[in-house]
Design an enzyme around this catalytic site. Structure first.
Site, PDB file in Angstrom:
ATOM      1  N   GLY A 108      -1.484  -0.267  14.471  1.00 21.75           N
ATOM      2  CA  GLY A 108      -1.474  -1.622  14.338  1.00 21.75           C
ATOM      3  C   GLY A 108      -0.350  -1.921  12.924  1.00 21.75           C
ATOM      4  O   GLY A 108      -0.461  -3.060  12.373  1.00 21.75           O
ATOM      5  N   THR A 109       0.191  -1.068  12.541  1.00 24.31           N
ATOM      6  CA  THR A 109       1.169  -1.197  11.492  1.00 24.31           C
ATOM      7  C   THR A 109       2.656  -0.767  11.656  1.00 24.31           C
ATOM      8  O   THR A 109       3.316  -1.011  10.893  1.00 24.31           O
ATOM      9  CB  THR A 109       0.666  -0.454  10.455  1.00 24.31           C
ATOM     10  OG1 THR A 109       0.643   1.050  10.491  1.00 24.31           O
ATOM     11  CG2 THR A 109      -0.821  -0.689   9.881  1.00 24.31           C
ATOM     12  N   ARG A 156      -3.427   5.794  20.839  1.00 26.90           N
ATOM     13  CA  ARG A 156      -3.807   4.374  20.391  1.00 26.90           C
ATOM     14  C   ARG A 156      -2.647   3.628  20.025  1.00 26.90           C
ATOM     15  O   ARG A 156      -1.577   4.345  19.435  1.00 26.90           O
ATOM     16  CB  ARG A 156      -4.878   4.017  19.629  1.00 26.90           C
ATOM     17  CG  ARG A 156      -4.415   4.786  18.382  1.00 26.90           C
ATOM     18  CD  ARG A 156      -5.900   4.584  17.274  1.00 26.90           C
ATOM     19  NE  ARG A 156      -5.634   3.188  16.345  1.00 26.90           N
ATOM     20  CZ  ARG A 156      -4.973   3.053  15.574  1.00 26.90           C
ATOM     21  NH1 ARG A 156      -3.969   4.114  14.869  1.00 26.90           N
ATOM     22  NH2 ARG A 156      -4.571   1.960  14.868  1.00 26.90           N
ATOM     23  N   SER A 189       0.761  -1.233   0.056  1.00 24.95           N
ATOM     24  CA  SER A 189       0.303  -0.001  -0.069  1.00 24.95           C
ATOM     25  C   SER A 189       0.939   1.075   0.217  1.00 24.95           C
ATOM     26  O   SER A 189       1.768   1.442  -0.904  1.00 24.95           O
ATOM     27  CB  SER A 189      -0.710  -0.158   1.212  1.00 24.95           C
ATOM     28  OG  SER A 189      -1.781   1.226   1.351  1.00 24.95           O
TER      29      SER A 189
END
Ligand code: 16G
Ligand code: MG
Length: 549
Positions: free
Chosen positions: A506-507, A503, A70
């Site tokens: 996640g990557t 947070r 991506s």
């Protein structure tokens, strides 16, 4: 240990040796599959080929494997599996994927056997895998490793080669619906979308509207190739000017949707005049953001929130005209600008829901509505129509006698065909936005003026272990470490119209911090202060955060 008599263990072992796992390497199937440096991924690709075969046998459906990283740098790569209806892989299989990717060589067979057992995979079942890849130099070889995995387990495959991520999602869905969703070819995708676009815009373009120019930064990625192919299918009135089209320049380097969104500035390699409408895709063309420069040279970003607002107000109007009590809902994440949420709820009177970050969460929630519009601020999103809504709309478009109502239903039907309902799709989202702007006669500035974004700032904090942060309420509040949320609450109180949350990414191996306030200066200060609180309370490493704006 259980054995699956029909699995050709010798073949798996033979090939497995050719795709050896580097010692000690541990990877996680994250929010968007596996992602890391391309040269660490050969074994993962091979094993995802194996896993895709098992998933295909279990679901008795075609499964997709997309090789892409991506918006990540060109040197990275990644892989994700696509489930039967074009959705993200089911969570229990994400766990199998992680287990399989991390198994030491001698345990690969045992892990496969265990998955077959747990998921009652019928070995006799045929398997069909379709494969796609982005334009990274490493992608071709890595997709060959996926093919090795597929064939080692006796699966059949079709390699679509260079496609955008959303195109592969579309193709998977077509394959598994007997082509009811569309023809299972890339041409079928162009035909379906362009026909819907032409039908939807008929009235605006035929009313003597001059050509509508759009400049597109393709992030030097796959989007450019695919737009060039698609251009022939689109009406001439929509004139697309491609920049960063891959002929030179590095993928995602100082360009693309992620760069523009996070730096809030023009990508390199695009030339624009004041008030020209521009957009950027990301490296695999599943995200899009718009922007323009005003006459004073100021940059204006039109992000996923504003795209969602434009689309949902258009759809709400049509739904009202159709008058069948079909319910629309918008799904966002905590990153949605406060002004967008307020506008949607208070002015447009549309219910808004917030989910955790990551497409699968938004997608899942959006399925609860007749018409669910979901967008992340970063430009990933789409519209989902429930089966009931779609059937009703198609029926009205054909049979309704009230002219106005039938026309609204026909337009909704065009939207259903134009929007890629499997996943966010830069090309399909762009066409819907362009259609709406043309139909409404809106300029980019008028669209931007729907509401004013609250100034905001995003920062990253390095900590020893980002998992010490635990959140609740769709990531808007931290429950661990103790005391962090109280510290954030106290800081937020110091500023007007303010909000902040943290947070774990996640990557990436970082904690993300987001802050919003009444001025840019205050948003910057708040983000810095919250970063410092994270650093102190969640085991920060390296340099202490300080104000650098
Ligand atoms: C992935 C997600 C994207 C999310 C981003 C957050 C998919 C297909 N992509 O790119 O939706 O916004 O991760 O990244 O789910 P972060 O966890 O590092 O902030
Ligand atoms: Mg992407």
């Amino acid at each position: 240990m259980l054995h699956s008599p029909d699995m050709d263990l010798d073949a798996i072992t033979k090939f497995s040796g050719l795709h050896a796992k580097p010692d000690g390497l541990i990877l996680q199937y994250g929010t968007a599959g596996f992602r890391t440096k391309a040269n660490c991924l050969d074994h993962v690709m091979y094993r995802m080929g194996l896993l895709a075969v098992l998933r295909s046998k279990q679901t008795k459906s075609t499964i997709g494997v997309m090789v892409t990283a991506s918006h990540n740098p060109e040197e990275d790569n990644g892989v994700k599996l696509i489930d039967p209806l074009g959705e993200m892989l089911a969570p229990s299989w994400e766990e199998h994927a992680t287990c399989l990717a991390n198994a030491e060589e001698q345990n690969v067979q045992a892990v496969l056997t265990e998955i077959c057992h747990r998921e009652t995979v019928n070995q006799q079942q045929k398997a069909m895998i379709i494969i796609g890849r982005d334009t990274r130099p490493s992608s071709e070889k890595l997709s060959q490793s996926v093919i090795d995995g597929v064939t080692a387990l006796g699966g059949q495959y079709h390699d679509y080669g260079l496609v955008t991520t959303p195109q592969l999602h579309y193709l998977v869905c077509c394959q598994n619906t007997n082509e009811q969703y569309g023809k299972a070819t890339v041409e079928g995708y162009y035909q379906k979308l362009s026909k819907a676009f032409v039908d939807l815009t008929k009235q605006s373009f035929s009313s003597g509207d001059e050509s509508r120019a759009l400049k597109i930064d393709c992030a030097s990625g796959i989007g450019a190739l695919k737009l060039k192919e698609m251009e022939h299918y689109l009406p001439r009135e929509l004139s697309l000017h491609l920049f960063n089209d891959g002929t030179k320049g590095k993928l995602n380097h100082l360009c693309g949707a992620d760069f523009v969104k996070s730096h809030q500035k023009l990508p390199l390699g695009i030339e624009i005049k004041p008030n020209e409408r521009c957009c950027s895709f990301d490296g695999d063309a599943d995200r899009i953001v718009y922007y323009y420069n005003d006459t004073d040279g100021h940059f204006h970003l039109i992000d996923g929130d504003k795209i969602a607002t434009l689309i949902s107000s258009f759809l709400k109007e049509l739904l009202l005209e159709v008058g069948e009590n079909l319910k629309i809902g918008v799904v966002q994440t905590a990153y949605a600008n406060g002004s967008s949420t307020q506008y949607l709820e208070e002015i447009m009177k549309v219910p808004v829901h917030c989910t955790k970050t990551g497409v699968k969460h938004l997608h899942h929630k959006a399925q609860e509505f007749d018409v669910g519009v979901y967008f992340e601020a970063n430009g990933h999103g789409t519209v989902l129509f429930s089966k009931t809504a779609e059937t009703k709309i198609r029926q009205l478009a054909k049979e309704e006698t009230d002219e106005k109502k039938r026309k609204a239903a026909m337009m909704l039907e065009n939207v259903i065909d134009l929007i890629n309902q499997t996943v966010g799709d830069a090309i399909s989202d762009m066409l819907l936005v362009e259609a709406i702007l043309a139909l409404k006669g809106l300029s980019v500035q008028q669209w931007d003026a729907i509401y004013t974004d609250l100034p905001n700032r995003q920062l990253k904090v390095m900590v020893a272990d980002r998992q010490v942060i635990d959140t609740t309420d769709a990531e808007r509040r931290a429950v661990r470490p103790i005391g962090l949320q109280e510290a954030i609450d106290d800081l937020v109180k110091k500023y007007r119209s303010s909000r902040a949350f943290v947070r774990p990414s996640g990557t990436e191996d970082v904690v993300r911090v987001y802050a919003e306030a009444d001025s840019q200066e205050n948003a910057d200060k708040l983000a810095t202060e919250v970063s410092l609180a994270v650093f102190q309370l969640a085991g920060g490493v390296g340099e202490r955060p300080n104000l650098v704006f």
